[in-house]
Design a protein around this motif. Structure first.
Motif, PDB file in Angstrom:
ATOM      1  N   LYS A 305       1.056  -1.365  -0.387  1.00  0.00           N
ATOM      2  CA  LYS A 305      -0.283  -0.215   0.089  1.00  0.00           C
ATOM      3  C   LYS A 305       1.179   1.069   0.086  1.00  0.00           C
ATOM      4  CE  LYS A 305      -4.060  -0.740   1.656  1.00  0.00           C
ATOM      5  NZ  LYS A 305      -5.309  -1.107   3.332  1.00  0.00           N
ATOM      6  N   HIS A 306       1.537   0.947   1.108  1.00  0.00           N
ATOM      7  CA  HIS A 306       2.832   2.332   1.028  1.00  0.00           C
ATOM      8  C   HIS A 306       3.854   2.576  -0.263  1.00  0.00           C
ATOM      9  CE1 HIS A 306       5.980   5.108   2.219  1.00  0.00           C
ATOM     10  NE2 HIS A 306       6.950   4.264   1.772  1.00  0.00           N
ATOM     11  N   GLU A 307       4.352   1.113  -0.886  1.00  0.00           N
ATOM     12  CA  GLU A 307       4.620   1.620  -1.890  1.00  0.00           C
ATOM     13  C   GLU A 307       2.958   2.199  -3.241  1.00  0.00           C
ATOM     14  OE1 GLU A 307       7.931  -1.570  -1.538  1.00  0.00           O
ATOM     15  OE2 GLU A 307       6.879  -1.269  -3.777  1.00  0.00           O
ATOM     16  N   ILE A 308       2.046   1.801  -3.285  1.00  0.00           N
ATOM     17  CA  ILE A 308       1.327   2.530  -4.627  1.00  0.00           C
ATOM     18  C   ILE A 308       0.999   3.936  -4.076  1.00  0.00           C
ATOM     19  CG2 ILE A 308      -0.951   2.275  -5.013  1.00  0.00           C
ATOM     20  CD1 ILE A 308      -0.881  -0.748  -4.704  1.00  0.00           C
ATOM     21  N   LYS A 309       0.887   3.886  -3.339  1.00  0.00           N
ATOM     22  CA  LYS A 309       0.729   5.941  -2.508  1.00  0.00           C
ATOM     23  C   LYS A 309       2.505   6.409  -3.293  1.00  0.00           C
ATOM     24  CE  LYS A 309      -0.762   8.503   1.208  1.00  0.00           C
ATOM     25  NZ  LYS A 309       0.639   8.823   1.632  1.00  0.00           N
ATOM     26  N   LEU A 310       3.352   5.996  -2.951  1.00  0.00           N
ATOM     27  CA  LEU A 310       4.450   6.606  -3.207  1.00  0.00           C
ATOM     28  C   LEU A 310       4.984   6.406  -4.631  1.00  0.00           C
ATOM     29  CD1 LEU A 310       7.106   8.333  -1.939  1.00  0.00           C
ATOM     30  CD2 LEU A 310       7.754   5.708  -1.730  1.00  0.00           C
ATOM     31  N   THR A 311       4.351   5.392  -5.641  1.00  0.00           N
ATOM     32  CA  THR A 311       4.620   5.297  -6.804  1.00  0.00           C
ATOM     33  C   THR A 311       3.939   6.000  -6.778  1.00  0.00           C
ATOM     34  OG1 THR A 311       5.335   2.961  -6.815  1.00  0.00           O
ATOM     35  CG2 THR A 311       4.619   3.657  -8.568  1.00  0.00           C
ATOM     36  N   LYS A 312       2.525   6.065  -7.142  1.00  0.00           N
ATOM     37  CA  LYS A 312       1.464   7.284  -7.853  1.00  0.00           C
ATOM     38  C   LYS A 312       2.081   8.400  -7.053  1.00  0.00           C
ATOM     39  CE  LYS A 312      -3.157   9.194  -7.352  1.00  0.00           C
ATOM     40  NZ  LYS A 312      -3.498  10.111  -6.467  1.00  0.00           N
ATOM     41  N   TYR A 313       2.109   9.097  -6.118  1.00  0.00           N
ATOM     42  CA  TYR A 313       2.698  10.314  -5.686  1.00  0.00           C
ATOM     43  C   TYR A 313       4.290  10.818  -7.017  1.00  0.00           C
ATOM     44  CZ  TYR A 313       5.246  14.941  -3.487  1.00  0.00           C
ATOM     45  OH  TYR A 313       6.128  15.622  -3.342  1.00  0.00           O
ATOM     46  N   ALA A 314       4.900   9.603  -7.175  1.00  0.00           N
ATOM     47  CA  ALA A 314       6.637   9.579  -8.350  1.00  0.00           C
ATOM     48  C   ALA A 314       6.143   9.332  -9.591  1.00  0.00           C
ATOM     49  CB  ALA A 314       7.274   8.628  -7.877  1.00  0.00           C
ATOM     50  N   LEU A 315       5.099   9.215  -9.975  1.00  0.00           N
ATOM     51  CA  LEU A 315       4.798   9.408 -11.287  1.00  0.00           C
ATOM     52  C   LEU A 315       4.031  10.578 -11.768  1.00  0.00           C
ATOM     53  CD1 LEU A 315       2.857   5.977 -11.707  1.00  0.00           C
ATOM     54  CD2 LEU A 315       5.268   6.443 -13.000  1.00  0.00           C
ATOM     55  N   GLU A 316       3.341  11.434 -10.629  1.00  0.00           N
ATOM     56  CA  GLU A 316       2.550  12.682 -10.722  1.00  0.00           C
ATOM     57  C   GLU A 316       3.124  13.832 -10.610  1.00  0.00           C
ATOM     58  OE1 GLU A 316      -1.908  10.944  -8.774  1.00  0.00           O
ATOM     59  OE2 GLU A 316      -0.158  12.795  -7.150  1.00  0.00           O
ATOM     60  N   THR A 317       3.962  13.564 -10.005  1.00  0.00           N
ATOM     61  CA  THR A 317       5.540  14.530  -9.507  1.00  0.00           C
ATOM     62  C   THR A 317       6.593  14.596 -11.274  1.00  0.00           C
ATOM     63  OG1 THR A 317       6.827  13.341  -7.944  1.00  0.00           O
ATOM     64  CG2 THR A 317       4.869  15.296  -7.691  1.00  0.00           C
ATOM     65  N   LEU A 318       7.009  13.276 -11.512  1.00  0.00           N
ATOM     66  CA  LEU A 318       7.896  13.480 -11.866  1.00  0.00           C
ATOM     67  C   LEU A 318       7.220  13.304 -13.742  1.00  0.00           C
ATOM     68  CD1 LEU A 318      10.040   9.545 -11.373  1.00  0.00           C
ATOM     69  CD2 LEU A 318      10.892  11.917 -11.248  1.00  0.00           C
ATOM     70  N   SER A 319       6.046  13.847 -13.443  1.00  0.00           N
ATOM     71  CA  SER A 319       5.271  13.994 -15.212  1.00  0.00           C
ATOM     72  C   SER A 319       5.483  15.150 -15.567  1.00  0.00           C
ATOM     73  CB  SER A 319       3.901  13.205 -15.299  1.00  0.00           C
ATOM     74  OG  SER A 319       3.095  13.125 -14.177  1.00  0.00           O
ATOM     75  N   GLU A 320       5.720  15.817 -14.178  1.00  0.00           N
ATOM     76  CA  GLU A 320       5.552  17.779 -14.621  1.00  0.00           C
ATOM     77  C   GLU A 320       7.102  17.338 -15.223  1.00  0.00           C
ATOM     78  OE1 GLU A 320       4.589  18.630 -10.366  1.00  0.00           O
ATOM     79  OE2 GLU A 320       2.267  17.932 -11.067  1.00  0.00           O
ATOM     80  N   ILE A 321       8.078  17.372 -14.575  1.00  0.00           N
ATOM     81  CA  ILE A 321       9.117  17.637 -15.280  1.00  0.00           C
ATOM     82  C   ILE A 321       9.346  17.954 -17.042  1.00  0.00           C
ATOM     83  CG2 ILE A 321      11.711  17.130 -16.031  1.00  0.00           C
ATOM     84  CD1 ILE A 321      11.236  16.375 -12.419  1.00  0.00           C
TER      85      ILE A 321
END
Lengths: 411, 148
Positions: A305-321
């Motif tokens: 669950k923690h990893e899904i949450k973190l992956t979601k956050y990472a995909l979102e923030t990285l895609s802004e670059i």
């Protein structure tokens, strides 16, 4: 705070390595798909073995050896329970690669011949390609690869088409170490069994991160490594169904794997010891047992669950670059905590050097998956992979580091 | 700080590689790669009658450090004698790149030395000297400057 959610800052306190500084900065460790950091409990279990009861196992009648044997076999119990297997079906190897080689040689060499097919996928790690290439050379069996689509998912039609060739063995990764793709191994195993194939699952990237139940998957063999699951380096695991293991010849010969030896021939030991030739890496196995205890104490589903949450956050923030290309699917149900990417035309090695200076440990290269790199049309990618001790602040540091790289390369 | 390597000079050599391409009738044609990162270089050298480097070109793909290094190396060696190519050292190249004192880690030094390795293998084979695996190993692993 919701008890379901992990607090990585509290978890980090169990890992002595996070006390160190890298170039005066805190360590941001994002290379968990390569190896994971070790909690105090694992280091302590190994120290205890060496300090208090270091002895060789199985043959000794003295106290120390009895204690060492008990601890060793107790670790096997823990690992067996962790993936819902029987103890006799858990073989300790030196790593996941050796576990896959064991199947390739002990099963493949004796059961494959010219005209037979071996079915793999395009997203395999070299450890699930090269052993089969070797066996293919010896037996003349042909290797087919299930292709992947643009999202990094296996193409269903291709699975069906290649299963029609009636492969004798199907060996697939559970989670891609590059794309993060979670394959529906249960479905593929069912399909393979319908046509009478033997099935192997490379679970090196799944067992540490999500519930893996060999009964549920139904596979014949499953391999993973200890060091990617908070355990020490030097121990891997092969699960194999008892009847298959019984029919197979040993992989390596030597001490511990025999019951009787004459000058002309030998009788094999019982399972699982038949496949554990020579002195095992005892402290490492005991350390792996401690890692399993640790993972259980946290709860593998909470980690997922923690990893899904973190992956979601990472995909979102990285895609802004801007100019950042992420490989693999956005569907979090089908993705592990692995994100491979490229930033414009900056070589991943240059990125990794710039990020290193910020204390960020990130892998750059072909990730032992050169055929997959060719398929993606790149020489290399940068890869961030998370675990239970990573926090959103680690992702933020990564984003900041990537923006620094953009400035340096004047993008 | 190792990111200082990415200063303008290096980035310029990377973005606008000098002597990029191939030479059809080159006397030396050599291909080397770094399996670690998939970097790959082809080096071409053509001599004139006096055994001076008449033309030298490279192509391939790689990181900023390896491409800038190849780019700069070809520039340094154009017009040089065969003997100069033999005596050209790691130190010469690393100094020209200005990365000797940056504390760059050994993995990245290896990137900088990929073109150097290609050069040495090419030149040695041109004069009929075949390098053993061990000698090739020394070419890319020993980052300390030393006379070859």
């Amino acid at each position: 705070m919701c008890p379901d959610l992990l607090d990585p800052e509290i978890i980090k306190q169990d890992f002595p390595i996070f006390k160190r500084r890298v170039y005066g900065k805190r360590l941001i460790y994002l290379d968990n798909a390569a190896t994971t950091q070790k909690p105090r409990q694992v280091i302590e279990a190994m120290r205890e073995f060496y300090q208090d009861y270091n002895a060789n196992i199985h043959r000794g009648v003295y106290r120390l050896s009895v204690e060492a044997t008990e601890a060793f076999e107790n670790a096997r119990k823990k690992v067996a329970k962790f993936i819902n297997a029987k103890e006799s079906e858990i073989i300790f190897t030196k790593n996941a690669t050796e576990a896959l080689n064991l199947v390739a040689y002990s099963w493949g060499l004796n059961n494959l011949r010219e005209g037979d097919h071996i079915l793999l996928t395009e997203m395999e790690h070299h450890s699930n390609i090269v052993p089969w290439q070797l066996i293919s050379k010896y037996t003349k069996a042909k290797i087919d690869y299930i292709s992947i689509d643009k999202e990094g998912l296996l193409v269903d039609d291709e699975v069906d088409r290649l299963m029609e060739k009636r492969p004798k063995i199907v060996s697939i990764t559970h989670v891609s170490n590059v794309l993060g793709t979670i394959n529906n191994v249960k479905k593929i195993v069912e399909h393979a069994h319908k046509i009478g194939a033997i099935t192997v699952v490379d679970a090196a990237q799944s067992v540490p991160h999500m519930q893996v139940d060999v009964q549920e998957i139904g596979c014949d063999f499953l391999a993973f490594s200890g060091h990617k699951a908070l355990g020490p380096l030097g121990v891997g695991v092969l699960y194999g169904k008892r009847d298959l293991l019984e029919d197979m010849n040993p992989f390596l010969g030597g001490g511990d794997m025999i019951s009787r030896v004459w000058l002309e021939n030998s009788e094999w030991n019982e399972l699982p010891w038949k496949f554990e030739a020579g002195t095992s890496s005892i402290a490492d196995v005991i350390g792996l047992g401690a890692a399993v205890d640790y993972l259980n104490s946290i709860g593998i589903s909470r980690i997922r669950k923690h990893e899904i949450k973190l992956t979601k956050y990472a995909l979102e923030t990285l895609s802004e670059i801007s100019d950042l290309k992420i490989y693999g699917t956005n569907n979090l149900e089908q993705r592990g905590a692995v994100i491979s990417f490229n930033l414009a035309n900056i070589h991943p090695h240059d990125l990794a050097t710039i990020l290193d200076e910020e204390g960020i440990a990130l892998r750059a290269g072909h990730h032992c998956a050169m055929p997959l790199m060719n398929k993606l049309g790149v020489a290399a990618t940068a890869r961030a992979s998370f675990y239970l001790y990573n926090a959103e602040s680690d992702v933020d540091a990564l984003v900041e580091g990537l923006n620094k790289a953009r400035r340096i390369f004047k993008l | 700080m190792s990111s200082e390597i990415y200063r303008d000079m290096i980035l310029d050599y990377y973005r606008h590689p000098r002597n990029y391409g191939s030479i059809e009738d080159a006397e030396i044609k050599v291909q080397e790669s770094n399996p670690l990162c998939g970097d790959d270089i082809e080096l071409y050298i053509k001599f004139d009658e006096e055994k001076n480097v008449k033309d030298i070109k490279f192509k391939g793909r790689g990181c900023a450090i390896s491409v800038a290094s190849a780019s700069l190396m070809t520039e340094l060696l154009k017009g040089k004698k065969l003997d100069d190519l033999l005596s050209f050292s790691k130190k010469d190249l690393l100094e020209a790149l200005g990365i000797e004192t940056l504390g760059l880690n050994p993995v990245r030094i290896k990137c900088a030395l990929l073109p150097y390795k290609a050069l040495k293998i090419g030149v040695y084979s041109h004069i009929g000297k075949k390098l053993s695996e061990e000698e090739k190993h020394i070419l890319d692993y020993e980052s300390e400057s030393q006379q070859d």
